[in-house]
Write an enzyme that holds these catalytic residues in place. Structure first.
Site, mmCIF file in Angstrom:
data_model
loop_
_atom_site.group_PDB
_atom_site.id
_atom_site.type_symbol
_atom_site.label_atom_id
_atom_site.label_comp_id
_atom_site.label_asym_id
_atom_site.label_seq_id
_atom_site.Cartn_x
_atom_site.Cartn_y
_atom_site.Cartn_z
ATOM 1 N N THR A 134 0.877 -1.152 0.000
ATOM 2 C CA THR A 134 0.000 0.000 0.000
ATOM 3 C C THR A 134 0.921 1.210 0.000
ATOM 4 O O THR A 134 2.060 1.100 0.438
ATOM 5 C CB THR A 134 -0.841 0.025 1.296
ATOM 6 O OG1 THR A 134 -1.395 -1.264 1.507
ATOM 7 C CG2 THR A 134 -1.942 1.053 1.245
ATOM 8 N N ASP A 158 -8.717 -2.528 3.752
ATOM 9 C CA ASP A 158 -8.828 -1.350 4.606
ATOM 10 C C ASP A 158 -8.516 -0.043 3.887
ATOM 11 O O ASP A 158 -8.922 1.029 4.351
ATOM 12 C CB ASP A 158 -7.910 -1.495 5.825
ATOM 13 C CG ASP A 158 -6.434 -1.521 5.434
ATOM 14 O OD1 ASP A 158 -6.091 -2.199 4.434
ATOM 15 O OD2 ASP A 158 -5.629 -0.878 6.125
#
Lengths: 336, 336
Positions: free
Chosen positions: A204, A235
């Site tokens: 990420t 998430d």
């Protein structure tokens, strides 16, 4: 300028000095430094934290070694599906997208959701349709790294035993076993190719900033999970889990095994500890990482507060990370 | 049995006694009572909070007047797309789905995500594919209320001026204007039919429970927004925003204008206040509603703790709600 601060990450996981080549390490550091430079130029010119985190994440999305934007991993059907979210700590307004394809800068699209719609999260076909209507920059499939190209890169930089996987998932600490893949594992047995460890598989990128006015912002972007099926949303697209910003407390961007950040509502947990316990950012961040570890989750986050304090905690072997304040600047990869 | 508690909701909004007919009120109360009965039978037989909230929400999904399951509203293209989430306060494990079509009980599918996959949230085509692989019960389009049937219901129960809309969105308190619909509003100008106020347009159903062992669980389900486009995901699918459960604190299920619950990370906010401030459920719930109001959001939530305390706060005109403990039982609709 005393408060101005910027922090970034490019993913956390099993990143070991012993398995990194000097060439690759140089590439990673250059990518992190370029992103810090982008955001710092905006902040030092009096720009907003929101603009700074957006443009910093654009830079990270352009860097091919991180799993976001150009470097996004491939889904089961060989496509790139990207998620991103952004939050303005001044207003608590936020925008996010999930399952976007062929968009050059997913974080820009997340900001457009925030500013141009009454919604916060748009997903799948609707998000892609919105991207077209907004006229954001689209790129062809070839823009994203191909598996072939990735393998070339691997061959070029690695000895036969190079272990770049910064996404190995540890055994769960308890409760349900989130390490057991459902159909993915079945698929892996049938298709040995998918067993290849992909160094980008849970990465990420993210940025958090405090601007000269004391406003905070956070942004996170990802290319998702390699070979993912079943429309898994992690998430990164979720306000409170992977991204959160509130001027009263802090701005947070997470990276790691997303499901644990969702169970733990990790980004908001840092803010809640500061506000409701009256503790400082560093103490709150340490407690939140302890909670993540207790849940069995691996990863980390970056966070800033309105005094310009920066934390970059993680419980994994390493995290691609960097920060810059008026007096300090650093880019790091390993635990020590 | 002293701790055992169950609470439910069927949506919050502009629900006024002055505009309700006795027939319709009777129907709503019957729906709430049937759901409470379903969950209480499980809890009083020593069943788990998780089973109780799942089956209670199934009952609410079957009830045609709430916007979930059978009563789900229609998207722009005349389909029903449903979201749901469930969380086990004992393990913090959770499951959720978004954009599921033709599934009779979306909450059952959310539980399957929790128990049968390493993921928490599955969306869109992947979630529908997962539903097929799991063999859950599918129903044809005709199972869901048609607009025609809905209009019939309207005509039957209402005077010309009946105002049942429990989803009118108030002017935002500040920040960005989330009351301005993006393309939806353009569409409404072109298509007067979509101007018809739909009493189900932002409704949600939910259940929270504490079982005899002191375990907590929460479940929420929705049919989404009428005439929605662009793949909007609301708070119902999101752990921390619309649903949260943790044995150490409370179980929460939210309903209202979802974007504000996402910005406020509302469900987790109640838990965080209890844990980090050391305050009781009632005080935490009041503070969280104040925060929601400050953000400009309308709606409410239901929550229980491990002592069997129940709260059902909201800042809207009304909320379809009910609860049952060993000593008390109540079903209510209006503010007073």
């Amino acid at each position: 300028m005393t408060k101005v601060a910027l922090a970034i990450h490019g993913g956390a996981g099993t990143i070991l000095r012993s398995t990194m080549t000097p060439e690759l390490e140089r590439e990673y550091r250059a990518g992190l430094e370029a992103a810090l430079k982008t955001g710092w130029e905006i902040l030092s010119a009096g720009g907003s934290a929101l603009d700074a985190v957006e443009q910093t994440v654009c830079s990270l999305e352009d860097f091919p070694l991180f799993n976001a934007g150009r470097g996004s991993v491939f889904t089961h059907d060989g496509k790139n599906e990207m998620d991103a979210s952004i939050m303005d700590g001044r207003t608590l307004d936020a925008g996010a997208i999930a399952f976007v394809r062929n968009v050059k800068h997913p974080i820009e699209l997340a900001r457009l959701v925030m500013e141009k719609t009454p919604h916060i999260l748009l997903a799948a076909e609707g998000a892609n349709q919105f991207a077209k209507e907004m006229g954001v920059e689209f790129v062809p499939d070839e823009y994203f790294l191909t598996e072939h190209r990735w393998q070339q890169l691997q061959d070029a930089i690695a000895s036969g035993t190079v272990e770049l996987d910064h996404a190995a998932i540890p055994a769960s600490a308890g409760g349900s076993d989130r390490t057991t893949e459902y159909t993915e594992s079945t698929e892996q047995e049938r298709n040995p190719k998918s067993k290849i460890r992909n160094p980008k598989s849970l990465g990420t990128v993210g940025a958090v900033a405090c601007d000269a006015s004391g406003n905070l912002a956070a942004a996170t972007s990802t290319g998702g999970m390699t070979n993912k099926k079943f429309g898994r949303v992690g998430d990164t697209a979720l306000i409170g889990a992977g991204t959160y910003a509130e001027n009263a407390t802090c701005a947070v961007s997470c990276t790691g095994h997303g499901e644990f950040f969702m169970m733990g509502v990790t980004a908001y947990d840092v803010s809640a500890r500061m506000k409701y316990r009256g503790i400082d950012l560093e103490t709150a961040a340490r407690q939140t990482i302890e909670r993540l570890t207790d849940l069995g989750g691996e990863g980390g986050f970056i966070a800033v507060d309105t005094s310009g304090n920066v934390v970059l905690p993680f419980n994994s072997e390493g995290m691609y990370r960097g920060y810059k304040t008026k007096d300090e600047s650093s880019v790091d990869i390993y635990r020590d």
